[in-house]
Write a protein that holds these residues in place. Structure first.
Motif, PDB file in Angstrom:
ATOM      1  N   GLY A  12      -3.816  -5.882   0.999  1.00  0.00           N
ATOM      2  CA  GLY A  12      -2.840  -4.794   0.972  1.00  0.00           C
ATOM      3  C   GLY A  12      -2.129  -4.649   2.310  1.00  0.00           C
ATOM      4  N   PHE A  13      -0.850  -4.312   2.220  1.00  0.00           N
ATOM      5  CA  PHE A  13      -0.027  -4.148   3.430  1.00  0.00           C
ATOM      6  C   PHE A  13       0.678  -2.797   3.363  1.00  0.00           C
ATOM      7  CE2 PHE A  13      -0.030  -8.386   5.411  1.00  0.00           C
ATOM      8  CZ  PHE A  13      -0.664  -9.124   4.426  1.00  0.00           C
ATOM      9  N   GLY A  14       0.464  -1.974   4.396  1.00  0.00           N
ATOM     10  CA  GLY A  14       1.097  -0.662   4.451  1.00  0.00           C
ATOM     11  C   GLY A  14       2.393  -0.698   5.240  1.00  0.00           C
ATOM     12  N   ARG A  15       2.273  -0.657   6.570  1.00  0.00           N
ATOM     13  CA  ARG A  15       3.483  -0.621   7.409  1.00  0.00           C
ATOM     14  C   ARG A  15       4.373  -1.839   7.164  1.00  0.00           C
ATOM     15  NH1 ARG A  15      -0.031   0.391  12.645  1.00  0.00           N
ATOM     16  NH2 ARG A  15      -1.338  -0.969  11.363  1.00  0.00           N
ATOM     17  N   SER A  29       4.830   6.812  11.910  1.00  0.00           N
ATOM     18  CA  SER A  29       3.798   7.856  11.840  1.00  0.00           C
ATOM     19  C   SER A  29       4.238   9.097  12.607  1.00  0.00           C
ATOM     20  CB  SER A  29       2.491   7.351  12.456  1.00  0.00           C
ATOM     21  OG  SER A  29       2.078   6.182  11.808  1.00  0.00           O
ATOM     22  N   VAL A  59      -7.351  -3.885   3.568  1.00  0.00           N
ATOM     23  CA  VAL A  59      -6.333  -3.413   4.507  1.00  0.00           C
ATOM     24  C   VAL A  59      -6.747  -3.857   5.909  1.00  0.00           C
ATOM     25  CG1 VAL A  59      -7.416  -1.116   4.863  1.00  0.00           C
ATOM     26  CG2 VAL A  59      -4.959  -1.354   5.147  1.00  0.00           C
ATOM     27  N   GLN A  79      -0.112   7.177  -6.788  1.00  0.00           N
ATOM     28  CA  GLN A  79      -1.219   7.837  -6.086  1.00  0.00           C
ATOM     29  C   GLN A  79      -1.133   9.353  -6.265  1.00  0.00           C
ATOM     30  OE1 GLN A  79      -1.500   7.960  -1.546  1.00  0.00           O
ATOM     31  NE2 GLN A  79      -3.316   6.781  -2.046  1.00  0.00           N
ATOM     32  N   LYS A 112       6.556  10.947  10.482  1.00  0.00           N
ATOM     33  CA  LYS A 112       5.836  11.601   9.383  1.00  0.00           C
ATOM     34  C   LYS A 112       5.178  12.887   9.878  1.00  0.00           C
ATOM     35  CE  LYS A 112       2.377  10.692   5.791  1.00  0.00           C
ATOM     36  NZ  LYS A 112       1.491  11.820   6.024  1.00  0.00           N
ATOM     37  N   ALA A 121       1.581   8.687  -1.908  1.00  0.00           N
ATOM     38  CA  ALA A 121       0.941   9.948  -2.290  1.00  0.00           C
ATOM     39  C   ALA A 121       1.933  10.899  -2.960  1.00  0.00           C
ATOM     40  CB  ALA A 121       0.363  10.611  -1.050  1.00  0.00           C
ATOM     41  N   ARG A 129      -7.795   5.129  -4.176  1.00  0.00           N
ATOM     42  CA  ARG A 129      -7.747   4.786  -2.746  1.00  0.00           C
ATOM     43  C   ARG A 129      -8.836   5.649  -2.123  1.00  0.00           C
ATOM     44  NH1 ARG A 129      -3.852   3.461   1.734  1.00  0.00           N
ATOM     45  NH2 ARG A 129      -4.960   1.603   2.408  1.00  0.00           N
ATOM     46  N   LEU A 162       0.832  -1.199   0.000  1.00  0.00           N
ATOM     47  CA  LEU A 162       0.000   0.000   0.000  1.00  0.00           C
ATOM     48  C   LEU A 162       0.873   1.258   0.000  1.00  0.00           C
ATOM     49  CD1 LEU A 162      -2.706  -1.200   2.539  1.00  0.00           C
ATOM     50  CD2 LEU A 162      -2.925  -0.944   0.061  1.00  0.00           C
ATOM     51  N   PRO A 163       0.304   2.378  -0.435  1.00  0.00           N
ATOM     52  CA  PRO A 163       1.097   3.612  -0.469  1.00  0.00           C
ATOM     53  C   PRO A 163       1.552   4.045   0.924  1.00  0.00           C
ATOM     54  CG  PRO A 163      -1.215   4.019  -1.093  1.00  0.00           C
ATOM     55  CD  PRO A 163      -1.058   2.562  -0.947  1.00  0.00           C
ATOM     56  N   MET A 164       2.814   4.397   1.043  1.00  0.00           N
ATOM     57  CA  MET A 164       3.401   4.836   2.322  1.00  0.00           C
ATOM     58  C   MET A 164       4.235   6.088   2.044  1.00  0.00           C
ATOM     59  SD  MET A 164       2.462   2.714   4.747  1.00  0.00           S
ATOM     60  CE  MET A 164       3.644   2.916   6.051  1.00  0.00           C
ATOM     61  N   GLU A 165       3.674   7.233   2.333  1.00  0.00           N
ATOM     62  CA  GLU A 165       4.352   8.501   2.038  1.00  0.00           C
ATOM     63  C   GLU A 165       5.602   8.634   2.905  1.00  0.00           C
ATOM     64  OE1 GLU A 165       1.549  11.777   2.064  1.00  0.00           O
ATOM     65  OE2 GLU A 165       3.183  13.168   2.482  1.00  0.00           O
ATOM     66  N   LYS A 217      -5.115   2.654  11.004  1.00  0.00           N
ATOM     67  CA  LYS A 217      -3.917   1.789  11.110  1.00  0.00           C
ATOM     68  C   LYS A 217      -3.821   1.325  12.561  1.00  0.00           C
ATOM     69  CE  LYS A 217      -1.511   6.165  11.032  1.00  0.00           C
ATOM     70  NZ  LYS A 217      -0.535   7.051  10.535  1.00  0.00           N
ATOM     71  N   CYS A 248       9.958   9.768   6.727  1.00  0.00           N
ATOM     72  CA  CYS A 248       9.722   8.629   7.613  1.00  0.00           C
ATOM     73  C   CYS A 248       9.997   7.298   6.931  1.00  0.00           C
ATOM     74  CB  CYS A 248       8.291   8.648   8.142  1.00  0.00           C
ATOM     75  SG  CYS A 248       7.066   8.356   6.888  1.00  0.00           S
TER      76      CYS A 248
HETATM   77  C1  LIG Z   1       3.971   6.499   7.672  1.00  0.00           C
HETATM   78  C2  LIG Z   1       2.720   6.223   6.872  1.00  0.00           C
HETATM   79  C3  LIG Z   1       2.567   6.790   5.622  1.00  0.00           C
HETATM   80  C4  LIG Z   1       1.402   6.537   4.882  1.00  0.00           C
HETATM   81  N1  LIG Z   1       1.265   7.094   3.643  1.00  0.00           N
HETATM   82  C5  LIG Z   1       0.148   6.840   2.920  1.00  0.00           C
HETATM   83  C6  LIG Z   1       0.004   7.358   1.614  1.00  0.00           C
HETATM   84  O1  LIG Z   1       0.893   7.988   1.053  1.00  0.00           O
HETATM   85  N2  LIG Z   1      -1.158   7.109   0.967  1.00  0.00           N
HETATM   86  C7  LIG Z   1      -2.157   6.343   1.508  1.00  0.00           C
HETATM   87  O2  LIG Z   1      -3.186   6.133   0.865  1.00  0.00           O
HETATM   88  N3  LIG Z   1      -2.018   5.809   2.725  1.00  0.00           N
HETATM   89  C8  LIG Z   1      -0.892   6.030   3.434  1.00  0.00           C
HETATM   90  N4  LIG Z   1      -0.732   5.434   4.651  1.00  0.00           N
HETATM   91  C9  LIG Z   1      -1.735   4.457   5.107  1.00  0.00           C
HETATM   92  C10 LIG Z   1      -1.318   3.040   4.685  1.00  0.00           C
HETATM   93  O3  LIG Z   1      -1.325   2.898   3.284  1.00  0.00           O
HETATM   94  C11 LIG Z   1      -2.274   1.992   5.291  1.00  0.00           C
HETATM   95  O4  LIG Z   1      -3.588   2.269   4.884  1.00  0.00           O
HETATM   96  C12 LIG Z   1      -2.207   1.957   6.811  1.00  0.00           C
HETATM   97  O5  LIG Z   1      -0.882   1.974   7.270  1.00  0.00           O
HETATM   98  C13 LIG Z   1      -2.923   0.705   7.350  1.00  0.00           C
HETATM   99  O6  LIG Z   1      -2.399  -0.447   6.765  1.00  0.00           O
HETATM  100  P1  LIG Z   1      -1.355  -1.401   7.572  1.00  0.00           P
HETATM  101  O7  LIG Z   1      -2.103  -1.843   8.788  1.00  0.00           O
HETATM  102  O8  LIG Z   1      -1.043  -2.480   6.627  1.00  0.00           O
HETATM  103  O9  LIG Z   1      -0.191  -0.539   7.925  1.00  0.00           O
HETATM  104  C14 LIG Z   1       0.404   5.692   5.409  1.00  0.00           C
HETATM  105  C15 LIG Z   1       0.579   5.112   6.670  1.00  0.00           C
HETATM  106  C16 LIG Z   1       1.728   5.368   7.396  1.00  0.00           C
HETATM  107  C17 LIG Z   1       1.894   4.699   8.734  1.00  0.00           C
END
Ligand SMILES: Cc1cc2nc3c(=O)[nH]c(=O)nc-3n(C[C@H](O)[C@H](O)[C@H](O)COP(=O)(O)O)c2cc1C
Ligand code: SF4
Length: 475
Positions: A387-390, A421, A361, A144, A424, A94, A264, A58-61, A322, A430
């Motif tokens: 989907g996996f973010g962190r 987070s 998610v 994104q 960020k 993003a 998203r 998943l997207p992680m800014e 999250k 981050c």
């Molecule tokens: C540091 C950080 C940055 C993130 N950046 C984005 C982002 O750029 N775009 C987005 O849609 N979600 C962003 N998220 C949310 C994650 O994509 C995801 O939805 C959220 O972490 C929950 O999923 P997880 O439990 O797998 O981490 C971010 C989350 C974190 C912790």
């Protein structure tokens, strides 16, 4: 709560799947678990593409762009690791479409003078995946596109761009009733800006674009602009206009031909009606997916193929979005319950729209059992992709390990400590402080040292009241 295997603090304590299953039963939670991880290896067919497996990052800014908004070595390093991890869908974080939409001065920003830098990023992802898994392995890349709206910052200071008033969020940000709302003309022009960014994404080689409408950013905010006047507020038609018009524009544009359309999208804001989307008008707070489902149908009719569904607002109520063990506040529910809300409600949408590729998610919190929970969801039709973010930044190889070793490594998983987070929200840049410590732990230590010295300075200048005020910063 003591009777559950989770501790009374609600933290992850599971030694084996049986303990987790016992808690799910005891708590009457609908989360499904499957030992058969082969479902996560299933390819997903789109109209003109094939996603090689059912796992997505998943997207992680990361806030690691240069001043011009271009990816840096730090950005490339992150995506190279992610690409080596083997997920079938790589959802790039993003990227701002405009200067006044940047969440901070280090956010990626795609524009005419730097699209080739984004092409280098996409090329690196594709090349790394091919080199690792063979010439036929082609993960799908989605970029994104975003305007961060009320979370726009300049030089580290908030500079909110808002479309409607939201009392609780405004109060948190110190936005008063005189703060101007963006005009309809601004939003009309922004549609063209999104289109330009989509064209550049195509030129840069990304397989698809995400028209982002989640987590409280501008397009998400418009979905609940019940109280806004004019063409973008009030009725369902007006509130969804921005998103649908942008999708239509990209769909019809010759320069965007071939792009996969994705979004998203929030399905529930967890803000009271009439300032929240996906919220019941009758109760003012319960989940009501009627409008999100109507919008899903309209987006499907327009050719949107991939839906990364999500909830909440990371700046205000991060536990909804999250679920964590450690964070800025202790939520009023256990993390496992927050995970269940995500999985269950996203599942309800997937089941109504089986033809849509919904990316679910809510899995990273489950640590070494995350793949089994994801497999349970996919096999039960609660999402077609997990989907996996962190996890993607803590353990970029999670997909490979789930697919080839049928297990995730307990010593590599995300521990939902919220340090990424915190970075960020406080410095912009981050990554995983725990599992990618060489790069991100020094940033975290530097932040803590600055905070400690600022606090010492404050304390020295204040009379000793004998009490300490907890930080109100939400991350
Ligand atoms: C540091 C950080 C940055 C993130 N950046 C984005 C982002 O750029 N775009 C987005 O849609 N979600 C962003 N998220 C949310 C994650 O994509 C995801 O939805 C959220 O972490 C929950 O999923 P997880 O439990 O797998 O981490 C971010 C989350 C974190 C912790
Ligand atoms: S810092 Fe790492 S371990 Fe902690 S929540 Fe973020 S990704 Fe997970």
């Amino acid at each position: 709560m003591a009777k559950f295997n989770q501790t009374s603090l609600g933290k992850f304590q599971y030694k084996d799947l049986e303990q987790l299953e016992a808690d799910l039963q005891e708590l009457h939670l609908s989360i499904q678990i499957s030992d058969d991880l082969s479902v996560l290896g299933r390819p997903i067919s789109l109209k003109n593409h094939v996603i090689p497996n059912s796992l997505a990052t998943l997207p992680m800014e990361g806030g690691d762009a240069d001043a011009n908004g271009s990816p840096t070595e730090m950005t490339l390093r992150k995506y190279e690791k992610i690409a080596r991890g083997g997920a079938g869908l790589i959802w790039v974080e993003a990227v701002s479409v405009t200067k006044d939409g940047r969440s901070n001065d280090k956010q990626l920003w795609l524009k005419e003078d730097n699209w080739e830098d984004f092409k280098a990023l996409n090329d690196l992802i594709k090349k790394t995946a091919r080199e690792t898994y063979g010439p036929d392995f082609n993960p799908i890349t989605i970029i994104q596109l975003n305007h961060s709206g009320r979370y726009h910052k300049v030089n580290g200071k908030p500079s909110p761009v808002i479309a409607t008033r939201k009392q609780r969020l405004d109060d948190r940000l110190g936005i008063d009733h005189t703060h101007p709302l963006v005009t309809d003309d601004y939003l009309d022009e922004l549609q063209a800006t999104f289109l330009s960014a989509a064209r550049l994404s195509r030129k840069a080689g990304f397989d698809g674009v995400d028209i982002k409408a989640c987590h409280g950013y501008l397009l998400c905010e418009l979905l609940s602009a019940f109280e806004r006047d004019g063409r973008y507020g009030g009725s369902f038609e007006n509130r969804t206009r921005m998103m649908l018009d942008v999708v239509d524009a990209v769909k019809k544009d010759a320069q965007c031909e071939g792009l996969i359309l994705a979004t998203r999208m929030n399905i529930y804001d967890a803000q009271p009606y009439p300032q929240g989307w996906g919220v019941s008008e009758a109760s003012g707070s319960d989940i009501d997916l009627t409008e999100p489902k109507q919008l899903m149908q309209l987006l499907l009719d327009r050719g949107v193929e991939i839906f990364g569904l999500t909830m909440g607002n990371p700046y205000f109520i991060p536990h909804i979005n999250k679920p964590y063990d450690m964070g800025a506040y202790v939520p009023d529910e256990m993390a496992i319950e927050s995970c269940e809300r995500l999985i269950r409600e996203i599942g309800s949408i997937q089941q109504d729209f089986p033809q849509a590729v919904v990316v679910g998610v809510g899995y990273s919190w489950f640590r070494q059992f995350a793949a089994q929970v994801a497999a349970g969801s996919v096999s039960q039709g609660l999402c077609r992709m997990a989907g996996f973010g962190r996890e993607a930044i803590a353990y970029p190889d999670f997909a490979r390990d789930a697919l080839t070793h049928q297990a995730l490594d307990r010593t590599k998983v995300c521990i939902s400590c919220s340090k990424c987070s915190e970075l960020k929200s406080k410095i912009g840049t981050c990554g995983c402080v725990v599992r990618d410590a060489d790069v991100y732990l020094p940033l975290y230590k530097e932040l803590k040292a600055k905070e400690a010295s600022a606090q010492a300075g404050e304390t020295a200048g204040q009379p000793d009241t004998g009490s300490q005020t907890a930080s109100k910063e939400v991350r």
